[in-house]
Design an enzyme around this catalytic site. Structure first.
Site, mmCIF file in Angstrom:
data_model
loop_
_atom_site.group_PDB
_atom_site.id
_atom_site.type_symbol
_atom_site.label_atom_id
_atom_site.label_comp_id
_atom_site.label_asym_id
_atom_site.label_seq_id
_atom_site.Cartn_x
_atom_site.Cartn_y
_atom_site.Cartn_z
ATOM 1 N N PRO A 1 -5.666 -0.445 7.306
ATOM 2 C CA PRO A 1 -6.183 -1.783 7.624
ATOM 3 C C PRO A 1 -6.533 -2.048 9.084
ATOM 4 C CG PRO A 1 -3.802 -1.862 7.456
ATOM 5 C CD PRO A 1 -4.202 -0.433 7.122
ATOM 6 N N TYR B 1 3.210 1.826 5.096
ATOM 7 C CA TYR B 1 2.824 1.638 6.499
ATOM 8 C C TYR B 1 1.845 0.484 6.694
ATOM 9 C CZ TYR B 1 4.687 6.329 6.147
ATOM 10 O OH TYR B 1 5.499 7.394 5.859
ATOM 11 N N HIS B 2 1.430 -0.173 5.612
ATOM 12 C CA HIS B 2 0.380 -1.187 5.702
ATOM 13 C C HIS B 2 0.787 -2.492 5.017
ATOM 14 C CE1 HIS B 2 -2.359 2.625 5.540
ATOM 15 N NE2 HIS B 2 -1.864 2.441 6.756
ATOM 16 N N PRO B 3 1.896 -3.119 5.423
ATOM 17 C CA PRO B 3 2.268 -4.392 4.784
ATOM 18 C C PRO B 3 1.260 -5.489 5.122
ATOM 19 C CG PRO B 3 3.682 -3.949 6.681
ATOM 20 C CD PRO B 3 2.857 -2.719 6.471
ATOM 21 N N HIS C 1 0.853 -1.198 0.000
ATOM 22 C CA HIS C 1 0.000 0.000 0.000
ATOM 23 C C HIS C 1 0.887 1.246 0.000
ATOM 24 C CE1 HIS C 1 -4.041 1.813 1.617
ATOM 25 N NE2 HIS C 1 -3.978 1.837 0.304
#
Length: 673
Positions: A641, A596-598, A440
């Site tokens: 998320p 920041y959203h793996p 992301h």
């Protein structure tokens, strides 16, 4: 000039790293003054403040070994490279030449050279801007919330750490949860409230608002982010992926943005991966419950801040009205420091919500304990082995633990969950563990309005615009305080000083791209993740489209110039910037991305040949082993998320309860040595 929280060395518990040698201090001083020479705004050079001494102290007390050695290597490379180009070491050159060398290095197309400069700036510039007198010159003071009304303290936890934990011991419980973030905290609370005896392991320490209110954002960044925020996805371009490490996980250091998953994404996962009971209508009551616990609500107008207001008004005039982002907040004061731990306990991270519920139900939280291996015997997870770490800020082993449990839940995140399961030799018939990584990716622009706005006052991540969401581009107005954003400014020397002097006039915004690109996580030296990720052409084109939109919005806002920071240039007029991006002329290598959203590295699938875990998070082929974190998502959500991680974790916890035999709680603290 005093800096940071240098008056609190006692928090380090006597755990120190190596001192900088005299030669290294000389190099550091030369590099610092080349990056930040005397003159301009702020006026003092780096060495006219306590920056060099403070950097040396931080390296000794606050940096982990990996990040500390990386910084020292970068210093020496900078020092010795000029032997080839100038015939003398960098520190031996005239100051004017050193400044020119640093400025050229900061613009270097060589990613290795650019990476060295980025690391040095990351430490030196942020330390410099954390000096209260330097910060005041650019108009930054803290604390400076929009609403100064004090908040009462939120709930407090009582985690166990060394030396309360035995150096060599054995613990028993019904369920052990590895990780205390969005997924792990929800699972722990739900299982404990169902009567199971639960242990929660967290590698990071326990931090509260007292610490957050007292320390600068930069010092908190060093404490709260794994490896001081130096985790990077390797590729072209390399992408920093800062990950939280604390009791409460990344929820302690995220912006609190709480968006529901798009219905089309859930429907796609059900259709393509067989995720039963994960349709939009199935997940809705779980999301309702999570939102209640997390106190999710839109940001109130009074704490939005100027940065949001400027972007809101400009995009509305463009015909793209947006909305205040929903966040997990109670009485937000608009401190603008959400991603460094909330200094008012307003942001409802899980150390204030789910973890207190877990403790009240009898769960025990072990802080500064690192899981080394999940134990699998006869095709069943039976517990784990862990290392007890010193409660100081350096990862010094103090003991070993064996934990026996009939249920093991891994909630270590998209990077560390697959690494841990690989290290534990857990079978994976699909061969997909560690693959399918989605990041992301995020990028933004800043614009000079020609008037003082102090955009860092107010909510850090505040306003969203859906204009391009159909193309997978999620636009969010966001900003950050100078002691952590200043190092991201391009250039060095007087050019960097000019940018710092203009920072009080600058607003910023960014966006995230629902990536079709993918990457992989492997276990590297010392158990660190080696992350690789290559941005694909389709995503590059969408990034250029998003940057063109931001350029248009800033033009509408009356910006005099836009900080493009790429293609060998720093500033451009709004029209020039928009034309540059609309033409798609910015190559992949030049993009300054972050993430920041793996997600996705241990994704769910009904078919064990297509995914490592079943639709409820149970690891295929290993009884008693479950996964509940962002790694379980089959693809990028397209939104922040946090809320979805919690809803899926609640779903997994209830599946664990349904699969578990009735069990009365055992006596908390039972230890066999």
């Amino acid at each position: 000039m005093p800096t940071g929280d240098a008056g609190h060395p006692g928090r380090d518990h006597g755990v120190e790293g190596p001192r900088l040698a005299v030669a290294e201090r000389t190099i550091l001083a030369a590099v610092a003054d080349a990056l930040l020479p005397s003159g301009g705004t702020p006026a003092p050079s780096a060495t006219q403040t306590d920056t060099v001494e403070e950097v040396a102290r931080l390296l000794r007390h606050r940096f982990g070994r990996i990040a500390g050695w990386a910084f020292r290597i970068a210093l020496w490379v900078f020092e010795l490279t000029t032997l080839v180009t100038h015939g003398r070491r960098f520190s031996q050159l005239d100051p004017a030449i050193r400044e020119r060398v640093a400025a050229r290095a900061a613009k270097s197309p060589n990613l290795v050279r650019a990476g060295q400069v980025t690391l040095l700036k990351h430490v030196i510039v942020n330390t410099y801007l954390s000096d209260e007198h330097v910060a005041a010159e650019i108009g930054y003071r803290r604390p400076d919330p929009l609403d100064p009304t004090p908040n009462p303290d939120g709930p407090r936890l009582t985690p166990l750490t060394w030396p309360e934990l035995p150096q060599h011991g054995r613990l028993r419980c019904d369920a052990v949860v590895i990780g205390s973030g969005a997924g792990g905290a929800v699972v722990a609370a739900t299982l404990a409230e169902a009567g199971l005896d639960v242990l929660v392991l967290e590698e990071g320490g326990y931090h509260t608002r007292d610490e957050f209110a007292e320390q600068t954002p930069w010092h908190r960044f060093l404490d709260l982010y794994r490896d001081q925020g130096t985790t990077i996805a390797l590729g072209f371009p390399p992408i920093p992926v800062p990950i939280g490490r604390a009791v409460g996980g990344t929820t302690v250091v995220n912006a609190g943005t709480s968006l529901r998953p798009p219905a089309r994404v859930l429907t796609e996962w059900v259709t393509q991966h067989g995720l039963e009971d994960a349709r939009p209508e199935d997940l809705a009551p779980l999301l309702d419950e999570v939102e209640r616990v997390q106190s999710v609500r839109p940001i109130p107008d009074e704490v939005l801040g100027v940065n949001a207001e400027v972007f809101r008004d400009a995009t509305a005039r463009m015909g793209h009205p947006g909305r205040a982002l929903p966040r997990n907040i109670v009485d937000c004061r608009g401190s603008g420091e959400c991603v460094f731990g909330c200094p008012s306990d307003a942001k409802q991270a899980v150390h204030l919500t789910w973890l207190p519920r877990a403790e009240r139900a009898g769960a025990r939280i072990l802080a500064r304990v690192r899981c080394d291996r999940v134990i699998v015997e006869g095709g069943r997870a039976t517990g784990l082995e862990a290392t007890v770490l010193d409660p100081g800020r350096r990862d010094i082993p103090r003991g070993q633990l064996r934990i026996d449990a009939s249920t093991v839940v891994v909630s270590a995140g998209a990077f560390h969950t697959p690494m841990l399961l690989d290290a534990s030799d857990v079978p994976d018939r699909s061969g997909r563990r560690g693959r399918n990584l989605r990041l992301h990716p995020a990028i933004g622009l800043a614009a000079d309005l020609g008037r003082v706005v102090h955009a860092w006052r107010g909510t850090l991540q505040s306003w969203m615009v859906d204009a391009l969401h159909g193309d997978g581009i999620m636009i969010e107005a966001t900003t950050a305080p100078p002691p952590v954003s200043g190092a991201q400014l391009p250039g060095a020397g007087r050019g960097l000083k000019e940018l710092l002097g203009s920072w009080s006039r600058v607003v910023s915004s960014g966006f995230l791209v629902t990536d079709t690109s993918s990457g992989r996580v492997r276990r590297g030296p010392a158990g660190r993740p080696v992350v690789t990720y290559q941005l694909q052409e389709h995503d590059r084109r969408r990034i250029n489209r998003g940057l063109a939109f931001l350029s248009e919005a800033f033009a509408e806002a009356g910006a005099t110039r836009i900080l493009v920071g790429m293609q060998g240039r720093t500033w451009a007029t709004p029209a020039e910037a928009r034309a540059l991006f609309e033409a798609g002329e910015v190559p992949t290598r030049a993009l300054k991305l972050s993430a920041y959203h793996p997600v996705g590295t241990h994704h769910l699938s009904a078919d064990p040949r297509r995914g490592p875990a079943d639709p409820w998070g149970r690891v295929h082929g290993t009884a008693g082993l479950w996964v509940a974190d962002a790694s379980v998502f089959p693809g990028c959500l397209g939104v922040n998320p946090q809320l979805t991680i919690m809803a899926f974790a609640l779903r997994t916890a209830r599946a664990i309860i349904a699969a578990s035999p009735a069990s009365a709680p055992r006596v908390p603290g039972q230890v066999a040595v």
